[in-house]
Design a protein around this motif. Sequence first.
Motif, short mmCIF file in Angstrom:
data_model
loop_
_atom_site.label_atom_id
_atom_site.label_comp_id
_atom_site.label_asym_id
_atom_site.label_seq_id
_atom_site.Cartn_x
_atom_site.Cartn_y
_atom_site.Cartn_z
N HIS A 91 -109.23 -11.22 12.68
CA HIS A 91 -109.23 -10.04 13.58
C HIS A 91 -110.40 -10.46 14.20
O HIS A 91 -111.68 -10.99 14.06
CB HIS A 91 -109.85 -8.72 12.83
N LEU A 93 -103.95 -0.41 13.89
CA LEU A 93 -104.38 -1.51 12.96
C LEU A 93 -103.80 -1.55 11.59
O LEU A 93 -103.16 -2.73 11.43
CB LEU A 93 -105.85 -1.53 12.47
N ILE A 104 -109.33 -4.06 18.57
CA ILE A 104 -108.99 -2.69 17.83
C ILE A 104 -109.49 -1.73 18.49
O ILE A 104 -108.89 -0.73 18.70
CB ILE A 104 -109.46 -2.94 16.49
N LEU A 148 -101.69 -2.79 20.02
CA LEU A 148 -102.57 -3.72 19.20
C LEU A 148 -101.66 -4.89 18.91
O LEU A 148 -100.70 -4.65 18.16
CB LEU A 148 -103.25 -3.10 18.17
#
Length: 244
Positions: free
Chosen positions: A39, A16, A9, A221
Amino acid sequence: MITYAIGDIHGHIDLLRRAHDRIAADRARHGTGDAPVIHLGDLVDRGPDCRGVVQFLIDGMAAGQPWQVLKGNHDRMFTGFLSDMHHHDEGLRGELSWLHPRLGGAATLASYGVRHPADRPLAPVHADAVAAVPQAHIDFIDSRPTWLQRGEVVYVHAGIRPGVPMPEQRETDLVWIRAGFLDDPRDHGFLVVHGHTALDHATHYGNRVNIDSSAAYGGPLTAIVLEGREAFVLTDQGRVPLTP
């Protein structure tokens, strides 16, 4: 067994939130219920709102979201600096430090309101950081696991030391490894989903899947969903198969 995963991230809270929006849309389309979201670490450094990322994850987990957060090397360097201003992570090259421009530590401190460390003595920078970073953030990062396994898939930040059973892996390998893992084509007995090594896009190598798509350097991402060992990248239009 269905699992979602999100790559490195690096302080990009907007990316995110959008990754979680894509996961929510996939849940609605496919009825995946409360399948966990893992994550893969590197919450901080380089990006604009590292503090916001950490708080977002703390708040979500406190609210009962089915999330897991792994520890990355940048996360470990961050709390290592807070514990000791002379801390040098064993995975980091000797001539570098967490506050070197290449590592992005200054961006993390800026998100907590700490004035840029350039041309300032280290001691006051460290004192300002210790005063600014909430203990809850330190405790959260320090308590993160370094790997998780669900079914035939292991989730980890950087990778694994091939041939070493997972309970015997060294944390430094799990958050730092490249050589000896990226170049090893063997089947590990499970699929490894990892980040750490930035690419242009998520890539499936047969024995591993790298989903660090360079958010730290202006890239997207990536969020993926796995059903068993089958992987799909989540896009605004839906799932795209990710195959070797």
